[in-house]
Design a protein around this motif. Structure first.
Motif, PDB file in Angstrom:
ATOM      1  N   VAL A   9       0.849  -1.208   0.000  1.00 16.22           N
ATOM      2  CA  VAL A   9       0.000   0.000   0.000  1.00 16.22           C
ATOM      3  C   VAL A   9       0.883   1.256   0.000  1.00 16.22           C
ATOM      4  CG1 VAL A   9      -1.733   1.309   1.312  1.00 16.22           C
ATOM      5  CG2 VAL A   9      -1.951  -1.167   1.087  1.00 16.22           C
ATOM      6  N   TYR A  10       1.987   1.197   0.734  1.00 11.43           N
ATOM      7  CA  TYR A  10       2.904   2.342   0.806  1.00 11.43           C
ATOM      8  C   TYR A  10       3.407   2.710  -0.598  1.00 11.43           C
ATOM      9  CZ  TYR A  10       6.831   5.227   2.406  1.00 11.43           C
ATOM     10  OH  TYR A  10       7.705   6.262   2.617  1.00 11.43           O
ATOM     11  N   TYR A  11       3.727   1.686  -1.376  1.00  7.64           N
ATOM     12  CA  TYR A  11       4.228   1.985  -2.712  1.00  7.64           C
ATOM     13  C   TYR A  11       3.123   2.505  -3.643  1.00  7.64           C
ATOM     14  CZ  TYR A  11       3.384  -1.446  -6.520  1.00  7.64           C
ATOM     15  OH  TYR A  11       2.848  -2.167  -7.562  1.00  7.64           O
ATOM     16  N   LEU A  12       1.882   2.060  -3.413  1.00 10.62           N
ATOM     17  CA  LEU A  12       0.757   2.613  -4.186  1.00 10.62           C
ATOM     18  C   LEU A  12       0.536   4.082  -3.841  1.00 10.62           C
ATOM     19  CD1 LEU A  12      -2.002  -0.185  -3.953  1.00 10.62           C
ATOM     20  CD2 LEU A  12      -0.615   0.404  -5.956  1.00 10.62           C
ATOM     21  N   VAL A  13       0.580   4.397  -2.538  1.00 17.49           N
ATOM     22  CA  VAL A  13       0.373   5.788  -2.098  1.00 17.49           C
ATOM     23  C   VAL A  13       1.500   6.666  -2.644  1.00 17.49           C
ATOM     24  CG1 VAL A  13       0.253   7.341  -0.106  1.00 17.49           C
ATOM     25  CG2 VAL A  13      -0.870   5.114   0.007  1.00 17.49           C
ATOM     26  N   GLN A  14       2.732   6.191  -2.485  1.00 21.74           N
ATOM     27  CA  GLN A  14       3.891   6.964  -2.961  1.00 21.74           C
ATOM     28  C   GLN A  14       3.801   7.241  -4.451  1.00 21.74           C
ATOM     29  OE1 GLN A  14       7.497   4.906  -1.941  1.00 21.74           O
ATOM     30  NE2 GLN A  14       8.268   6.730  -0.920  1.00 21.74           N
ATOM     31  N   ASP A  15       3.438   6.205  -5.204  1.00 22.43           N
ATOM     32  CA  ASP A  15       3.346   6.366  -6.651  1.00 22.43           C
ATOM     33  C   ASP A  15       2.260   7.373  -7.013  1.00 22.43           C
ATOM     34  OD1 ASP A  15       4.077   5.335  -9.443  1.00 22.43           O
ATOM     35  OD2 ASP A  15       1.890   5.123  -9.405  1.00 22.43           O
ATOM     36  N   GLU A  25      10.912  12.899 -12.646  1.00 23.87           N
ATOM     37  CA  GLU A  25      11.556  11.599 -12.902  1.00 23.87           C
ATOM     38  C   GLU A  25      10.551  10.446 -12.952  1.00 23.87           C
ATOM     39  OE1 GLU A  25      11.741  11.857  -8.363  1.00 23.87           O
ATOM     40  OE2 GLU A  25      11.554  13.179 -10.086  1.00 23.87           O
ATOM     41  N   LEU A  26       9.249  10.792 -12.879  1.00 28.01           N
ATOM     42  CA  LEU A  26       8.214   9.755 -12.833  1.00 28.01           C
ATOM     43  C   LEU A  26       8.183   8.938 -14.127  1.00 28.01           C
ATOM     44  CD1 LEU A  26       5.689   8.915 -10.989  1.00 28.01           C
ATOM     45  CD2 LEU A  26       4.363  10.202 -12.651  1.00 28.01           C
ATOM     46  N   GLY A  27       8.287   7.640 -13.988  1.00 28.40           N
ATOM     47  CA  GLY A  27       8.214   6.755 -15.148  1.00 28.40           C
ATOM     48  C   GLY A  27       6.818   6.170 -15.267  1.00 28.40           C
ATOM     49  N   PRO A  28       6.674   5.127 -16.074  1.00 26.04           N
ATOM     50  CA  PRO A  28       5.368   4.469 -16.155  1.00 26.04           C
ATOM     51  C   PRO A  28       5.003   3.847 -14.803  1.00 26.04           C
ATOM     52  CG  PRO A  28       7.039   3.258 -17.399  1.00 26.04           C
ATOM     53  CD  PRO A  28       7.678   4.511 -16.916  1.00 26.04           C
ATOM     54  N   ALA A  29       3.715   3.642 -14.573  1.00 24.72           N
ATOM     55  CA  ALA A  29       3.274   3.072 -13.298  1.00 24.72           C
ATOM     56  C   ALA A  29       3.922   1.694 -13.113  1.00 24.72           C
ATOM     57  CB  ALA A  29       1.763   2.954 -13.279  1.00 24.72           C
ATOM     58  N   PRO A  30       4.359   1.398 -11.891  1.00 22.93           N
ATOM     59  CA  PRO A  30       5.071   0.139 -11.663  1.00 22.93           C
ATOM     60  C   PRO A  30       4.197  -1.122 -11.708  1.00 22.93           C
ATOM     61  CG  PRO A  30       4.881   1.405  -9.636  1.00 22.93           C
ATOM     62  CD  PRO A  30       4.367   2.269 -10.721  1.00 22.93           C
ATOM     63  N   SER A  31       2.880  -0.969 -11.723  1.00 18.74           N
ATOM     64  CA  SER A  31       2.013  -2.153 -11.808  1.00 18.74           C
ATOM     65  C   SER A  31       0.661  -1.740 -12.383  1.00 18.74           C
ATOM     66  CB  SER A  31       1.805  -2.787 -10.427  1.00 18.74           C
ATOM     67  OG  SER A  31       1.010  -1.925  -9.630  1.00 18.74           O
ATOM     68  N   ARG A  32      -0.149  -2.729 -12.735  1.00 16.54           N
ATOM     69  CA  ARG A  32      -1.491  -2.420 -13.266  1.00 16.54           C
ATOM     70  C   ARG A  32      -2.327  -1.708 -12.212  1.00 16.54           C
ATOM     71  NH1 ARG A  32      -3.834  -7.827 -14.871  1.00 16.54           N
ATOM     72  NH2 ARG A  32      -5.827  -6.790 -15.261  1.00 16.54           N
ATOM     73  N   VAL A  33      -2.238  -2.181 -10.975  1.00 15.62           N
ATOM     74  CA  VAL A  33      -3.027  -1.563  -9.909  1.00 15.62           C
ATOM     75  C   VAL A  33      -2.607  -0.091  -9.766  1.00 15.62           C
ATOM     76  CG1 VAL A  33      -3.505  -1.556  -7.430  1.00 15.62           C
ATOM     77  CG2 VAL A  33      -3.462  -3.714  -8.669  1.00 15.62           C
ATOM     78  N   ALA A  34      -1.297   0.168  -9.754  1.00 14.15           N
ATOM     79  CA  ALA A  34      -0.810   1.548  -9.614  1.00 14.15           C
ATOM     80  C   ALA A  34      -1.278   2.398 -10.797  1.00 14.15           C
ATOM     81  CB  ALA A  34       0.718   1.560  -9.504  1.00 14.15           C
ATOM     82  N   HIS A  35      -1.268   1.811 -11.984  1.00 11.54           N
ATOM     83  CA  HIS A  35      -1.689   2.519 -13.190  1.00 11.54           C
ATOM     84  C   HIS A  35      -3.170   2.917 -13.102  1.00 11.54           C
ATOM     85  CE1 HIS A  35      -2.071   3.481 -17.438  1.00 11.54           C
ATOM     86  NE2 HIS A  35      -3.092   2.658 -17.512  1.00 11.54           N
TER      87      HIS A  35
END
Lengths: 151, 20
Positions: A9-15, A25-35
């Motif tokens: 969840v922390y990585y979802l919030v951070q993203d 420096e933001l790249g593509p979302a690291p996962s489908r859920v994050a996207h």
């Protein structure tokens, strides 16, 4: 040491916060859920930021500590009827995004440390109060994703 | 106030939940 659920969840919030704050420096979302979270929560945020503005203007969001206090108060009120659903879960991210933008507008320097603190208190709230509900409702992959993907 | 924002967020969340 935090649980793997906390780290997820922390990585979802951070993203999401990086996305909202338009970090270069933001790249593509690291996962489908994050996207999907980026798209659906930011859509909701754009739709509601102006509507919420008169209420938000009454709140003194001028430090990370103040943002934490306000976040907890708002969440306690939002969920005090005992209801949880994926739409409300989405508003937690949206409100985190709104608070972060407000801090920036109030010239609070959002250092890496500040952003970590903000991501941390949002994650803490989700894990402490919503983890069970999320788990019982399919989790992020099987509950959240099918509901909001490609809509 | 924070109570007003909380109540609004609940309505926004419930609305999006019904729409999807």
């Amino acid at each position: 040491m935090e649980s793997s659920e906390f780290r997820y969840v922390y990585y979802l919030v951070q993203d999401y916060l990086k996305y909202i704050l338009q970090e270069p420096e933001l790249g593509p979302a690291p996962s489908r859920v994050a996207h999907v979270l980026r798209n659906s929560a930011s859509f909701l945020q754009k739709e509601n930021e102006e509507i919420l503005k008169p209420c938000l203007d009454t709140l003194d969001i001028t430090s990370v500590d103040a943002a934490r206090r306000i976040f907890i108060q708002v969440m306690d009120k939002e969920f005090d009827d005992g209801n949880t659903n994926w739409g409300r879960i989405l508003t937690i991210f949206m409100f985190g995004g709104i608070l972060s933008k407000r801090l920036q507008e109030h010239k609070v320097q959002l250092t890496g440390d500040n952003k970590e603190q903000i991501s941390y208190f949002i994650t803490e709230y989700i894990i402490n109060t919503k983890a069970e509900w999320i788990d019982a409702n399919g989790g992020w992959e099987n509950g959240f994703l099918p509901m909001f993907e490609e809509k | 106030t924070s109570s007003q924002v909380g109540r609004r967020l609940a309505l926004i969340g419930d609305d999006i939940n019904m729409r999807y």
